[in-house]
Design an enzyme around this catalytic site. Structure first.
Site, PDB file in Angstrom:
ATOM      1  N   LYS A 112       0.820  -1.216   0.000  1.00 41.21           N
ATOM      2  CA  LYS A 112       0.000   0.000   0.000  1.00 41.21           C
ATOM      3  C   LYS A 112       0.854   1.267   0.000  1.00 41.21           C
ATOM      4  O   LYS A 112       0.493   2.256  -0.643  1.00 41.21           O
ATOM      5  CB  LYS A 112      -0.959  -0.016   1.192  1.00 41.21           C
ATOM      6  CG  LYS A 112      -2.128  -0.984   1.007  1.00 41.21           C
ATOM      7  CD  LYS A 112      -3.113  -0.889   2.155  1.00 41.21           C
ATOM      8  CE  LYS A 112      -4.391  -1.668   1.848  1.00 41.21           C
ATOM      9  NZ  LYS A 112      -4.178  -3.112   1.798  1.00 41.21           N
ATOM     10  N   LYS A 195      -8.405 -12.676 -12.549  1.00 36.94           N
ATOM     11  CA  LYS A 195      -9.730 -12.853 -11.962  1.00 36.94           C
ATOM     12  C   LYS A 195     -10.548 -11.568 -12.068  1.00 36.94           C
ATOM     13  O   LYS A 195     -10.018 -10.486 -12.321  1.00 36.94           O
ATOM     14  CB  LYS A 195      -9.591 -13.268 -10.495  1.00 36.94           C
ATOM     15  CG  LYS A 195      -8.988 -12.206  -9.593  1.00 36.94           C
ATOM     16  CD  LYS A 195      -8.895 -12.707  -8.159  1.00 36.94           C
ATOM     17  CE  LYS A 195      -8.323 -11.609  -7.247  1.00 36.94           C
ATOM     18  NZ  LYS A 195      -8.261 -12.044  -5.835  1.00 36.94           N
ATOM     19  N   LYS A 198     -12.587  -5.341  -9.181  1.00 38.03           N
ATOM     20  CA  LYS A 198     -12.953  -3.938  -9.370  1.00 38.03           C
ATOM     21  C   LYS A 198     -11.740  -3.075  -9.691  1.00 38.03           C
ATOM     22  O   LYS A 198     -11.861  -2.035 -10.334  1.00 38.03           O
ATOM     23  CB  LYS A 198     -13.632  -3.389  -8.103  1.00 38.03           C
ATOM     24  CG  LYS A 198     -15.027  -3.922  -7.846  1.00 38.03           C
ATOM     25  CD  LYS A 198     -15.706  -3.180  -6.719  1.00 38.03           C
ATOM     26  CE  LYS A 198     -15.198  -3.588  -5.368  1.00 38.03           C
ATOM     27  NZ  LYS A 198     -15.982  -4.630  -4.722  1.00 38.03           N
TER      28      LYS A 198
END
Length: 333
Positions: A112, A195, A198
């Site tokens: 992150k 896969k 979003k």
């Protein structure tokens, strides 16, 4: 006594077929065999600073979709994380005994801060302790997580065991990764690789709330190729993805029909995509209609959230009462 299962989902947007087959269908089965707590992780979402309006709207949407998919508030506990303040209290206590080095070694923290170097906040660093608080507050032993969360689950065990040693008590049980199904369904996206996610954009996903028109447009744009050049040749990833999607929503006869055409070099992807889109619409329709119905029922949604918060707090308050006692907090009379 049934074993306790805990799982949460961040309110970052709508659920898609990947979420449905990868997690929610298992939740629906679990709720009858385990003592389940399914929560909407709005505290976790604060690391990305959502606006108040967006945050509430996303929380509401996840609640609606959970219910529409078949999670039964009479069988399980569905609640909003911030409605249970005991979670935040346990989060504080765990942070007091979590060390900077171990938090900085978290793979998700490293990822992150690489992706968002201008938003390295304390919430990202202590994400594992908040996740541990979510699990330990109900003293859960089973947690449905993917491979990317297994390190956090190991940290949860470390935090719980450290608390037990520090206060000389066998209080927090160890929790382990848990998948209800032997073979979890992996749903590919429409972009030709990987896969359904979003993070790759709306065009890669079929959302449970998508209208028939939107589904037809998305599937029509799905990545394909110019067709096979040899009989019975191996399918490239993008084409295999289309067949894998078809296996999920279509009948075996339909899949066999298009597989045969592919092997004979007679396939027309336009026809296949039209069939796939219609089968997705048929599959999605009952859930989408239920989403639309529930979205209009504010009273019922408030009742579910309130009922879930009461049940979750009943469990959480028992834990916090004992934790406070073990730590040594005492009320002056």
């Amino acid at each position: 006594m049934k074993e306790t299962v805990v799982s949460g989902i961040r309110p970052t947007g709508k659920l898609h077929l990947g979420n449905y087959f990868g997690a929610v269908t298992n939740f629906v089965k679990m709720q009858y065999d385990y003592n389940c707590y399914f929560f909407i992780a709005d505290l976790h979402s604060l690391t990305t600073h959502p606006t108040p309006g967006d945050l509430h709207g996303y929380v509401r949407h996840v609640l609606v979709e959970y219910l529409a998919c078949g999670i039964n508030p009479e069988e399980t506990t569905i609640y909003v994380q911030s409605d249970v303040p005991e979670v935040s209290e346990l989060y504080l206590y765990l942070n007091m005994n979590a060390y900077l080095g171990e938090l900085e070694r978290s793979a998700s923290f490293k990822e992150k801060i690489r992706a968002n170097p201008d938003n390295v906040n304390a919430g990202l660093l202590t994400y594992p302790t908040l996740m541990a608080a979510d699990i330990l507050i109900h003293r859960a032993t089973k947690v449905p997580v993917g491979k990317d969360q297994e390190q956090h689950l190991e940290m949860t065990r470390n935090f719980g065991n450290r608390f037990n040693r520090m206060y000389n008590a066998d209080f927090f049980p160890e929790s382990f990764a848990f998948n209800y199904a032997e073979n979890l369904v992996k749903v590919p996206g429409l972009e030709g690789k990987g896969k359904m996610s979003k993070s790759d954009g709306d065009g890669n996903c079929i959302y449970l709330s998508d209208s028939p028109e939107i589904i037809r447009k998305k599937v029509a744009r799905a990545v394909s190729d110019s067709g096979p050049t040899e009989e019975n040749q191996e399918k490239p990833e993008a084409i295999q993805n289309l067949f894998d999607l078809m296996k999920i929503v279509s009948t075996p006869d339909t899949v066999a029909h298009f597989d045969g055409l592919y092997n004979k070099m007679q396939i027309r992807y336009g026809d296949m995509k039209k069939q796939l889109a219609e089968d997705m619409i048929i599959f999605n329709s009952p859930i989408r209609e239920r989403i639309e119905e529930l979205s209009k029922d504010d009273l019922y949604l408030r009742q579910v959230a309130k009922h879930g918060a009461l049940k979750a707090r009943e469990s959480a308050q028992k834990t916090i009462k004992e934790v406070r006692n073990l730590i040594g907090f005492k009320v002056f009379n």
